[in-house]
Design a protein around this motif. Sequence first.
Motif, PDB file in Angstrom:
ATOM      1  N   GLY A  36       0.842  -1.282   0.084  1.00 29.18           N
ATOM      2  CA  GLY A  36       0.033   0.110  -0.195  1.00 29.18           C
ATOM      3  C   GLY A  36       0.785   1.162  -0.064  1.00 29.18           C
ATOM      4  N   THR A  52      -4.957  -1.406   1.879  1.00 25.49           N
ATOM      5  CA  THR A  52      -5.710  -2.121   1.149  1.00 25.49           C
ATOM      6  C   THR A  52      -6.239  -1.233  -0.300  1.00 25.49           C
ATOM      7  OG1 THR A  52      -6.475  -3.511   2.699  1.00 25.49           O
ATOM      8  CG2 THR A  52      -7.577  -3.596   0.662  1.00 25.49           C
ATOM      9  N   CYS A  55      -3.259  -0.396  -2.209  1.00 22.66           N
ATOM     10  CA  CYS A  55      -2.674  -1.515  -2.927  1.00 22.66           C
ATOM     11  C   CYS A  55      -3.430  -1.460  -4.532  1.00 22.66           C
ATOM     12  CB  CYS A  55      -2.949  -2.526  -2.488  1.00 22.66           C
ATOM     13  SG  CYS A  55      -1.766  -3.328  -0.982  1.00 22.66           S
ATOM     14  N   TYR A  78      -3.751 -12.597  -2.374  1.00 24.50           N
ATOM     15  CA  TYR A  78      -3.574 -11.759  -1.232  1.00 24.50           C
ATOM     16  C   TYR A  78      -2.777 -12.400  -0.226  1.00 24.50           C
ATOM     17  CZ  TYR A  78      -8.298 -10.313  -3.384  1.00 24.50           C
ATOM     18  OH  TYR A  78      -9.295  -9.786  -4.112  1.00 24.50           O
ATOM     19  N   ILE A  80      -2.158 -11.374   3.810  1.00 21.68           N
ATOM     20  CA  ILE A  80      -2.216 -10.736   5.008  1.00 21.68           C
ATOM     21  C   ILE A  80      -1.480 -11.181   5.975  1.00 21.68           C
ATOM     22  CG2 ILE A  80      -4.584  -9.837   4.341  1.00 21.68           C
ATOM     23  CD1 ILE A  80      -5.703 -11.862   5.850  1.00 21.68           C
ATOM     24  N   TYR A  85      -7.442 -10.129   9.825  1.00 19.47           N
ATOM     25  CA  TYR A  85      -7.506  -8.959   8.853  1.00 19.47           C
ATOM     26  C   TYR A  85      -8.783  -9.514   7.788  1.00 19.47           C
ATOM     27  CZ  TYR A  85      -3.462  -6.590  10.614  1.00 19.47           C
ATOM     28  OH  TYR A  85      -2.630  -5.928  11.512  1.00 19.47           O
ATOM     29  N   VAL A  89     -10.935  -6.909   5.016  1.00 22.91           N
ATOM     30  CA  VAL A  89     -10.580  -6.778   3.499  1.00 22.91           C
ATOM     31  C   VAL A  89     -11.520  -7.506   2.647  1.00 22.91           C
ATOM     32  CG1 VAL A  89      -8.169  -6.263   4.134  1.00 22.91           C
ATOM     33  CG2 VAL A  89      -8.778  -8.594   3.756  1.00 22.91           C
ATOM     34  N   PHE A  93     -12.019  -6.097  -1.298  1.00 20.59           N
ATOM     35  CA  PHE A  93     -11.857  -6.962  -2.409  1.00 20.59           C
ATOM     36  C   PHE A  93     -13.203  -6.944  -3.367  1.00 20.59           C
ATOM     37  CE2 PHE A  93      -8.936  -9.933   0.402  1.00 20.59           C
ATOM     38  CZ  PHE A  93      -8.113  -8.966   0.621  1.00 20.59           C
ATOM     39  N   ILE A 118      -0.635  -5.775   4.195  1.00 20.25           N
ATOM     40  CA  ILE A 118      -1.145  -6.592   3.109  1.00 20.25           C
ATOM     41  C   ILE A 118      -0.494  -6.587   2.053  1.00 20.25           C
ATOM     42  CG2 ILE A 118      -2.858  -4.556   2.428  1.00 20.25           C
ATOM     43  CD1 ILE A 118      -4.902  -6.487   1.656  1.00 20.25           C
ATOM     44  N   ILE A 120      -0.975  -7.524  -2.403  1.00 19.49           N
ATOM     45  CA  ILE A 120      -1.623  -8.134  -3.442  1.00 19.49           C
ATOM     46  C   ILE A 120      -0.943  -8.254  -4.605  1.00 19.49           C
ATOM     47  CG2 ILE A 120      -3.856  -7.873  -4.695  1.00 19.49           C
ATOM     48  CD1 ILE A 120      -4.797  -5.978  -2.409  1.00 19.49           C
TER      49      ILE A 120
END
Length: 128
Positions: A36, A52, A55, A78, A80, A85, A89, A93, A118, A120
């Motif tokens: 992020g 998030t 990201c 993903y 985490i 979490y 999230v 998503f 996080i 991704i």
Amino acid sequence: MTQRRLISSHSAFEKVAGYSRAVVDGDDIFVSGTTGYDYAVMALPEDLVEQTHSCFRNIASALAEADASLDDVVRVRYIITRAEYAETVFPIFGQYFITARPAATLIVAGLLQPEMKIEIEVTARRRR
């Protein structure tokens, strides 16, 4: 022969670690694991929700450079750092992938820096 193109976020770490933010190979786009960070100021938000969203902004930017969008994503991973979490999230998503609905994997693992919550990674395919 398929043309291969590299996309950069212009982070100095890309050169040090020998990778690209994304690689375009024909219609396939492979976006590296993305945290992020706000690359304009090289700052990482503290909040999981903001990390998030950041990201996804970074991923969307890389995809746009490849003439694609989040709607073209076919695979997402993903990562985490804490299992709890997930509840926070998952709805985020769903907001970003309401159309694409890619195949997905969620992994709970440590990340490079403790403030990262996080990461991704996506694979997309441009539609013709």
